[in-house]
Design a protein around this motif. Sequence first.
Motif, short mmCIF file in Angstrom:
data_model
loop_
_atom_site.label_atom_id
_atom_site.label_comp_id
_atom_site.label_asym_id
_atom_site.label_seq_id
_atom_site.Cartn_x
_atom_site.Cartn_y
_atom_site.Cartn_z
N ALA A 1 47.49 42.85 6.48
CA ALA A 1 47.41 44.10 7.55
C ALA A 1 46.16 44.35 7.23
CB ALA A 1 48.45 45.07 7.31
N ARG A 2 45.52 44.89 6.06
CA ARG A 2 44.17 45.28 6.06
C ARG A 2 43.15 44.41 6.60
NH1 ARG A 2 46.67 46.78 1.17
NH2 ARG A 2 46.07 44.94 0.24
N ARG A 3 43.36 43.19 6.39
CA ARG A 3 42.33 42.07 7.03
C ARG A 3 42.24 42.11 8.53
NH1 ARG A 3 42.00 37.01 3.34
NH2 ARG A 3 41.48 37.64 1.40
N GLN A 4 43.77 42.05 9.04
CA GLN A 4 43.86 41.99 10.51
C GLN A 4 42.97 43.49 11.04
OE1 GLN A 4 47.50 41.90 12.03
NE2 GLN A 4 47.09 40.80 13.68
N ALA A 5 43.21 44.64 10.49
CA ALA A 5 42.80 45.89 10.95
C ALA A 5 41.20 45.73 10.82
CB ALA A 5 43.22 46.96 10.12
N ALA A 6 40.51 45.23 9.70
CA ALA A 6 39.29 45.07 9.72
C ALA A 6 38.60 44.25 10.55
CB ALA A 6 38.82 44.77 8.20
N ARG A 7 39.14 43.07 10.80
CA ARG A 7 38.89 42.32 11.81
C ARG A 7 38.84 42.78 13.22
NH1 ARG A 7 42.28 38.79 10.88
NH2 ARG A 7 41.59 37.76 9.53
N ALA A 8 39.74 43.74 13.63
CA ALA A 8 39.88 44.37 14.92
C ALA A 8 38.71 45.42 15.23
CB ALA A 8 41.41 44.93 14.93
N ARG A 9 38.67 45.93 13.87
CA ARG A 9 37.59 47.22 13.91
C ARG A 9 36.19 46.52 14.06
NH1 ARG A 9 38.42 48.81 9.21
NH2 ARG A 9 36.76 47.62 7.83
N ARG A 10 35.99 45.52 13.50
CA ARG A 10 34.37 44.63 13.74
C ARG A 10 34.35 44.39 15.24
NH1 ARG A 10 35.55 42.80 8.56
NH2 ARG A 10 36.54 41.05 9.19
N GLU A 11 35.49 43.69 15.84
CA GLU A 11 35.34 43.27 17.15
C GLU A 11 35.44 44.45 18.19
OE1 GLU A 11 35.00 40.55 19.23
OE2 GLU A 11 35.12 39.86 17.15
N ARG A 12 35.97 45.75 18.03
CA ARG A 12 35.58 46.91 18.88
C ARG A 12 34.15 47.20 18.45
NH1 ARG A 12 40.60 48.29 16.56
NH2 ARG A 12 39.66 49.84 15.06
N GLU A 13 33.48 47.20 17.41
CA GLU A 13 32.15 47.62 17.24
C GLU A 13 31.25 46.70 18.05
OE1 GLU A 13 32.13 47.62 12.85
OE2 GLU A 13 32.71 49.74 12.77
N ARG A 14 31.73 45.60 17.68
CA ARG A 14 30.65 44.58 18.78
C ARG A 14 30.80 44.91 19.98
NH1 ARG A 14 33.06 40.67 15.09
NH2 ARG A 14 31.62 40.30 13.34
N GLU A 15 31.97 45.05 20.51
CA GLU A 15 32.21 45.22 22.24
C GLU A 15 31.40 46.57 22.53
OE1 GLU A 15 36.44 45.27 22.80
OE2 GLU A 15 36.48 43.26 22.47
#
Length: 116
Positions: free
Chosen positions: A82-96
């Motif tokens: 869950a932590r890794r998935q949340a971090a991946r989603a956060r990085r994607e949002r930051e890139r967008e």
Amino acid sequence: MVKRSFYSGPFWQRLRLEVLERDGWKCMVDHPGCLYKEPGSLFRAGKGIAHVHHKIDRADGGADRVENLVSTCRTYNVGESARRQAARARREREREHGRAPGPPLPDSSAPPSREW
């Protein structure tokens, strides 16, 4: 025809068993409150407690190979996933949104960030 999950297939089940046996059926990750540090404790705990965790996630280029897998208890694996998935989603949002991304995703050739 019902499509089966990769994790219920024979390849994963054999790989999972190989990793659990290699690690002595104990949780190999040092995390607070773990009850499964003794050899054989995951085996004795019963179905659903013994998990096999990818050191480098498949989504980040990690392979389904013994070298990239470690035995863990359910508590650790579910929380870490869950932590890794949340971090991946956060990085994607930051890139967008054009912001500087957080830490880079692990390179599959680089050593894992955690000591196993």
